[in-house]
Design a protein around this motif. Sequence first.
Motif, PDB file in Angstrom:
ATOM      1  N   VAL A  10       0.840  -1.201   0.000  1.00 31.58           N
ATOM      2  CA  VAL A  10       0.000   0.000   0.000  1.00 31.58           C
ATOM      3  C   VAL A  10       0.865   1.237   0.000  1.00 31.58           C
ATOM      4  O   VAL A  10       0.639   2.191  -0.757  1.00 31.58           O
ATOM      5  N   TYR A  11       1.910   1.251   0.834  1.00 33.26           N
ATOM      6  CA  TYR A  11       2.767   2.424   0.953  1.00 33.26           C
ATOM      7  C   TYR A  11       3.471   2.737  -0.365  1.00 33.26           C
ATOM      8  O   TYR A  11       3.643   3.905  -0.733  1.00 33.26           O
ATOM      9  N   ALA A  15       5.004   5.323  -5.061  1.00 41.06           N
ATOM     10  CA  ALA A  15       6.434   5.383  -4.742  1.00 41.06           C
ATOM     11  C   ALA A  15       7.121   6.557  -5.418  1.00 41.06           C
ATOM     12  O   ALA A  15       7.992   7.205  -4.819  1.00 41.06           O
ATOM     13  N   ALA A  16       6.768   6.861  -6.655  1.00 43.64           N
ATOM     14  CA  ALA A  16       7.428   7.957  -7.365  1.00 43.64           C
ATOM     15  C   ALA A  16       7.142   9.285  -6.685  1.00 43.64           C
ATOM     16  O   ALA A  16       8.052  10.111  -6.491  1.00 43.64           O
ATOM     17  N   GLU A  17       5.871   9.506  -6.316  1.00 43.32           N
ATOM     18  CA  GLU A  17       5.515  10.761  -5.650  1.00 43.32           C
ATOM     19  C   GLU A  17       6.166  10.869  -4.283  1.00 43.32           C
ATOM     20  O   GLU A  17       6.617  11.940  -3.874  1.00 43.32           O
ATOM     21  N   LEU A  40      17.404   6.866   8.823  1.00 40.78           N
ATOM     22  CA  LEU A  40      16.573   6.489   9.966  1.00 40.78           C
ATOM     23  C   LEU A  40      15.103   6.576   9.578  1.00 40.78           C
ATOM     24  O   LEU A  40      14.613   7.629   9.172  1.00 40.78           O
ATOM     25  N   GLY A  41      14.400   5.437   9.713  1.00 41.62           N
ATOM     26  CA  GLY A  41      13.044   5.328   9.195  1.00 41.62           C
ATOM     27  C   GLY A  41      13.088   5.046   7.714  1.00 41.62           C
ATOM     28  O   GLY A  41      12.390   5.666   6.908  1.00 41.62           O
ATOM     29  N   CYS A  42      13.881   4.057   7.321  1.00 37.18           N
ATOM     30  CA  CYS A  42      14.210   3.816   5.915  1.00 37.18           C
ATOM     31  C   CYS A  42      13.106   3.135   5.130  1.00 37.18           C
ATOM     32  O   CYS A  42      13.195   3.018   3.903  1.00 37.18           O
ATOM     33  N   GLY A  43      12.066   2.618   5.794  1.00 36.62           N
ATOM     34  CA  GLY A  43      11.010   1.931   5.069  1.00 36.62           C
ATOM     35  C   GLY A  43      11.537   0.700   4.349  1.00 36.62           C
ATOM     36  O   GLY A  43      12.300  -0.083   4.911  1.00 36.62           O
ATOM     37  N   THR A  44      11.168   0.565   3.088  1.00 39.92           N
ATOM     38  CA  THR A  44      11.562  -0.620   2.326  1.00 39.92           C
ATOM     39  C   THR A  44      12.979  -0.539   1.775  1.00 39.92           C
ATOM     40  O   THR A  44      13.454  -1.496   1.162  1.00 39.92           O
ATOM     41  N   GLY A 202      -2.097   4.075   3.472  1.00 41.31           N
ATOM     42  CA  GLY A 202      -0.811   3.528   3.900  1.00 41.31           C
ATOM     43  C   GLY A 202      -0.072   4.398   4.883  1.00 41.31           C
ATOM     44  O   GLY A 202       1.009   4.031   5.333  1.00 41.31           O
ATOM     45  N   THR A 203      -0.633   5.568   5.236  1.00 41.12           N
ATOM     46  CA  THR A 203       0.073   6.483   6.137  1.00 41.12           C
ATOM     47  C   THR A 203      -0.876   7.014   7.198  1.00 41.12           C
ATOM     48  O   THR A 203      -0.959   6.475   8.294  1.00 41.12           O
ATOM     49  N   ALA A 204      -1.601   8.083   6.879  1.00 39.67           N
ATOM     50  CA  ALA A 204      -2.391   8.782   7.894  1.00 39.67           C
ATOM     51  C   ALA A 204      -3.488   7.922   8.517  1.00 39.67           C
ATOM     52  O   ALA A 204      -3.851   8.119   9.690  1.00 39.67           O
ATOM     53  N   LEU A 205      -4.023   6.962   7.773  1.00 36.63           N
ATOM     54  CA  LEU A 205      -5.101   6.128   8.316  1.00 36.63           C
ATOM     55  C   LEU A 205      -4.595   4.936   9.109  1.00 36.63           C
ATOM     56  O   LEU A 205      -5.396   4.231   9.738  1.00 36.63           O
TER      57      LEU A 205
END
Length: 252
Positions: A10-11, A15-17, A40-44, A202-205
């Motif tokens: 979902v996140y 990805a481009a934006e 730090l907080g590198c995600g994928t 994938g973020t705020a919700l």
Amino acid sequence: MSADIWDPEVYERYAAERGRPFHELIARVGARSPEYVVDLGCGTGELTATLRDRWPGARVHGVDSSPAMIAKAPPGPTFEVADVRDWRPPRPADVIVSNALLQWIPEHPDLLRRWRNHLTEGGWLAFQVPGNFNAPSHAVVRELCRTTWREELGDVPRGVPVGDPADYVDLLSGIGFTVDAWETTYVHVLPGEDPVLGWIKGTALRPMLDRLPPERHADFLADCARVLREAYPPRPYGTPFPFRRIFVAAHL
């Protein structure tokens, strides 16, 4: 913030934006030949891997609290699952990067002061955070939580968790940094049906979905889709979605 609420698929839908602010942030980092670079907080980790292209001689290391995210990390950099609030480097870093993480950490001003102590002399600290917490994408969801979903989500925090650029200039200048801070509002044109819902799902919700039992997710998302559709009506070419971001690139 639970470490296991993140859905990498979902996140990464946009990805481009999401990657563009990272690249624009890194372009303002003036480190020439750093030896140790930390994300730090590198995600994928896809964006972390691009740091090796920028600084091919550096050891690049990524840290994220989500095992699901780290499981998607590419080869090249090293990665670890850890809470960045507890992170301690094995040696001082030349560059610390944090992309769209600090909004999840209410105490992040104190964390930034601590990270200053983890940098080499002349080291760089660069971060980017969303600055759109008063935008309709957040305001209409907060209103849903306050009204229709108040019994289950009425106590979800509704404050603005980040500062403005001037706040970070003041904070970091006071602890020895030379600071470049700015903001940009991107207008993303999102395709498809209910794309703003797809973006924030994938973020705020994530905190709301993490709170609700799975059988309630569909009803909540349907309510979110309805109010977001009103706030961001589609156009023939897509759905325009303004998104403000705050950037800081600072060095000692």
